[in-house]
Write an enzyme that holds these catalytic residues in place. Sequence first.
Site, PDB file in Angstrom:
ATOM      1  N   ALA A 132      17.817 -44.107 -23.517  1.00 58.52           N
ATOM      2  CA  ALA A 132      17.332 -44.394 -24.875  1.00 58.52           C
ATOM      3  C   ALA A 132      15.949 -43.791 -25.049  1.00 58.52           C
ATOM      4  CB  ALA A 132      17.309 -45.904 -25.113  1.00 58.52           C
ATOM      5  N   GLY A 139      12.692 -38.099 -33.199  1.00 59.77           N
ATOM      6  CA  GLY A 139      13.509 -37.390 -32.232  1.00 59.77           C
ATOM      7  C   GLY A 139      13.092 -37.777 -30.826  1.00 59.77           C
ATOM      8  N   GLU A 250      18.755 -30.892 -16.390  1.00 64.60           N
ATOM      9  CA  GLU A 250      19.423 -31.314 -17.617  1.00 64.60           C
ATOM     10  C   GLU A 250      19.760 -30.101 -18.484  1.00 64.60           C
ATOM     11  OE1 GLU A 250      17.092 -34.266 -19.618  1.00 64.60           O
ATOM     12  OE2 GLU A 250      16.787 -35.435 -17.793  1.00 64.60           O
ATOM     13  N   ARG A 251      18.815 -29.177 -18.587  1.00 63.37           N
ATOM     14  CA  ARG A 251      19.062 -27.985 -19.410  1.00 63.37           C
ATOM     15  C   ARG A 251      20.095 -27.071 -18.775  1.00 63.37           C
ATOM     16  NH1 ARG A 251      12.698 -27.445 -21.233  1.00 63.37           N
ATOM     17  NH2 ARG A 251      12.944 -28.765 -23.091  1.00 63.37           N
ATOM     18  N   GLY A 365      18.465 -31.138 -25.979  1.00 59.61           N
ATOM     19  CA  GLY A 365      17.882 -30.653 -24.735  1.00 59.61           C
ATOM     20  C   GLY A 365      16.769 -29.649 -24.950  1.00 59.61           C
TER      21      GLY A 365
END
Length: 381
Positions: A132, A139, A250-251, A365
């Site tokens: 979260a 954003g 993550e990217r 991302g």
Amino acid sequence: MAVAFDTSDRAIYTREHHDFRDRVRRFLTEEVLVEYPDWIDRGQPSRRFWERAGEIGLLGIGIPEEYGGLPNSDFRHSAVVTEEIQRLGLAIGGLRVQTDICVPYLLHHGSEAQRRHWLPRLASGQVVVALALSEPGAGSDVKSMRTRAMRDGDHYVVNGSKTFISNGSIAGLVILAAKTDPAAGRNGVTLMLVEPSTAGFETGRKLDKLGLRAQDLAELSFTDMRVPVANVLGEVNAGFDYLTSNLAAERLSIAVNSQAAAASALAWTVEALAGTRPSQDVKFTLADCAVQVAAGQAFIDQAMGKLVAGALTGADAAGAKLYSTELQGRIVRKCLGLHSAGTAYRASSRIGQAHLDGRVSRIYGGSSEIMKVIVSQHLGL
């Protein structure tokens, strides 16, 4: 130059990964495809999916065996899962949110007690986890975060709201980012482990989306929610550093998904044209697409090798995400135009749905523009 999912000549994968791919492919084709239309109607995968994914090891990727994880697994196993999901044109991004985004926070920053309590539950599919972070009007801009967590004895009192939360409506655990020192800006953010059953936690509406319709996305809100100090993940006010520590991985996860989506669109289009006599223009368009997809695959495999070796930089990941997500947009758009309008624009069309699903990859991302900023800074500009 193969356009289908022939991975036998990709040096990034070992025999173990090929065996794992066979297991994943069977699960998706024999079990998930049957349920998938219901997921679209409900806007989320079934509980059975999470439990079965845990049983066959998909949710244990990267988790040490002592915590119930998949033995000797790393990011390449996650890439296998992603590629097989995209091969079928499915949208199950919540799985990557769990394995590629949320689990590393617990692994690298959680206490031993937190790891022993939560990781086996996540690996088995007993618990689904969400991050979260994003907020209405802000954003993922940490400086503008309005959710506050104020210390009150042995608890923090949390007030605020989050939006666009993947796995939000089904999560049994939420990694919550909140300001514990508002005056410190990004240096005043803390991560906390919160269960949705906590008083003051409210799961709001599930959000309708243009694409990714089978993927859970929800709003969350917190009103005087009391979170024990023991639930802080890592150190107080260190949340921003934690959020950025796994950003390259993550990217790259997004990049792998986009690369696989581009390869799928090309494979489906070649399959659709089998037995026909395409024009030279169509042949040239597909030849160009095939070369671009092959180049993208080499780029992504190189980045995966760096990640596994612990050498992937933020600029590497930004470049991979920029190239693959833009590639996805180009290839899907070109392939969509080569399918007959009578099939491509129907709700049941894989290529049509891929067009809708893919647009967001250039946004979440970190947008393509942000990726360009990172790469240009790496160039010293």
